[in-house]
Design a protein around this motif. Structure first.
Motif, PDB file in Angstrom:
ATOM      1  N   VAL A 115       1.128  -1.387  -0.084  1.00  0.00           N
ATOM      2  CA  VAL A 115      -0.027   0.226   0.020  1.00  0.00           C
ATOM      3  C   VAL A 115       0.757   1.314  -0.043  1.00  0.00           C
ATOM      4  O   VAL A 115       0.508   1.942  -0.785  1.00  0.00           O
ATOM      5  CB  VAL A 115      -0.944   0.241   1.363  1.00  0.00           C
ATOM      6  N   GLY A 172      -7.108   0.374  -3.361  1.00  0.00           N
ATOM      7  CA  GLY A 172      -8.424   0.276  -3.102  1.00  0.00           C
ATOM      8  C   GLY A 172      -9.096  -1.855  -2.770  1.00  0.00           C
ATOM      9  O   GLY A 172      -8.810  -2.455  -1.863  1.00  0.00           O
ATOM     10  N   ALA A 173      -8.656  -1.513  -3.849  1.00  0.00           N
ATOM     11  CA  ALA A 173      -9.438  -3.407  -4.450  1.00  0.00           C
ATOM     12  C   ALA A 173      -8.528  -4.283  -4.539  1.00  0.00           C
ATOM     13  O   ALA A 173      -8.555  -4.858  -4.084  1.00  0.00           O
ATOM     14  CB  ALA A 173     -10.264  -2.936  -6.193  1.00  0.00           C
ATOM     15  N   VAL A 212      -7.168  -4.942  -0.729  1.00  0.00           N
ATOM     16  CA  VAL A 212      -7.442  -5.447   0.343  1.00  0.00           C
ATOM     17  C   VAL A 212      -8.182  -6.826  -0.312  1.00  0.00           C
ATOM     18  O   VAL A 212      -8.844  -7.621   0.306  1.00  0.00           O
ATOM     19  CB  VAL A 212      -9.719  -4.823  -0.381  1.00  0.00           C
ATOM     20  N   LEU A 229      -5.286  -8.716   1.170  1.00  0.00           N
ATOM     21  CA  LEU A 229      -5.703  -9.475   2.456  1.00  0.00           C
ATOM     22  C   LEU A 229      -6.782 -10.031   2.737  1.00  0.00           C
ATOM     23  O   LEU A 229      -6.611 -11.309   4.172  1.00  0.00           O
ATOM     24  CB  LEU A 229      -5.845  -7.919   3.313  1.00  0.00           C
ATOM     25  N   PHE A 230      -7.908  -9.733   1.926  1.00  0.00           N
ATOM     26  CA  PHE A 230      -9.153 -10.386   1.733  1.00  0.00           C
ATOM     27  C   PHE A 230      -8.847 -12.212   2.112  1.00  0.00           C
ATOM     28  O   PHE A 230      -8.724 -13.481   2.797  1.00  0.00           O
ATOM     29  CB  PHE A 230     -10.202 -10.992   1.836  1.00  0.00           C
TER      30      PHE A 230
END
Lengths: 173, 104
Positions: A34, A62-63, A66, A69-70
């Motif tokens: 990031v 943003g996408a 994420v 991390l998801f």
């Protein structure tokens, strides 16, 4: 002032990039990513590429991060791995040498060509002009490519759903 | 501060260094997720040099190319993470070396 922005953003980019490579915990690596992506977004703003800076923050930071991390949380691999285990000992030095060689060769080529690149002609620094010019270019010269990217995205999403779906065995259809 | 303005050369050197770090990381790390992040680093290095040269030559085509690179990167991440999930669900803790056993 511009040089200060450049130096600070470059420090963000390089610190984040090194963090991605050396951090043993995947979550920390994703957060370092990031940092790098925001640094690149700052560079885009400094280069008057406002639309791409916004897309960089929204899509990448943003996408995509994420999503990373998801997946890390979903798989439960958010533990520090032991980086001292190295089954193939020459790999790290060789990889570092190759990476430094790639960077060094490109830098040598850029430095040789610096006279051609020297006199910078900055684009008109009108706030909306970048977005307008990009839209005009995208929807006139590259409109077919733009439409094909929509097909690409829908195929990617459908493929991923099929790939990760649990198959029901023993049931027809 | 002296009126030194970062020229295109500075941006290209930065992008070369970023690409080198990404390439080295891709070869050093064996966790498939981290290897994906290193690919993103390399894509960002290329994007940065695209934008720097597009600005230098006053040609907006470079920025359009960056837009398409971002779209393809998003699609690539979606498919890649799907593959990683389906592998790691079956074999937790698999590294990139273990994936060679998929063949056949």
């Amino acid at each position: 002032m511009q040089l200060l922005v450049f130096i600070l953003a470059s420090a963000m980019v390089l610190a984040g990039a090194i963090g991605v490579v050396v951090r043993s915990n995947p979550v920390h690596a994703a957060l370092s990513l990031v940092l790098t992506l925001f640094g690149v977004a700052v560079h885009f703003v400094a280069l008057e590429a406002h639309f791409l800076a916004a897309v960089q923050v929204i899509v990448y930071a943003g996408a995509i991060v994420v999503l990373f991390l998801f997946v890390i949380m979903l798989l439960g691999v958010d533990k520090a791995e032991d980086l001292s285990i190295e089954p193939f000992p020459v790999q790290r030095p060789v990889a570092i040498v190759i990476g430094a060689a790639v960077a060094g060769l490109v830098i040598a080529a850029v430095v040789r060509a610096r006279d051609t690149l020297q006199e910078g002609t900055p684009l008109p620094a009108d706030g909306d002009e970048n977005v307008r010019a990009l839209a005009r270019n995208l929807f006139s010269d590259h409109v077919f490519a733009f439409e094909f990217t929509s097909i690409l995205l829908i195929v990617a999403v459908a493929g991923t759903v099929i790939l990760t779906r649990k198959e029901k065995r023993g049931v027809d259809q | 501060m002296a009126a030194v303005v970062p020229t295109t050369t500075y941006y290209l050197i930065l992008s070369a260094v970023l690409f080198g770090i990404g390439a080295a990381g891709l070869m050093i790390r064996r966790n498939p997720l981290i290897m994906f992040m290193c690919i993103e680093l390399m894509l960002n290095a290329v994007n940065l040099s695209f934008v720097a040269l597009a600005v230098r030559f006053g040609n907006i085509d470079g920025q359009t190319a960056v837009f398409f690179v971002m779209v393809v990167a998003a699609a690539e991440v979606v498919v890649g993470l799907g593959i990683i999930i389906s592998i790691l669900k079956r074999r937790p803790g698999a590294t990139a070396d273990d994936l060679a056993e998929l063949k056949g």
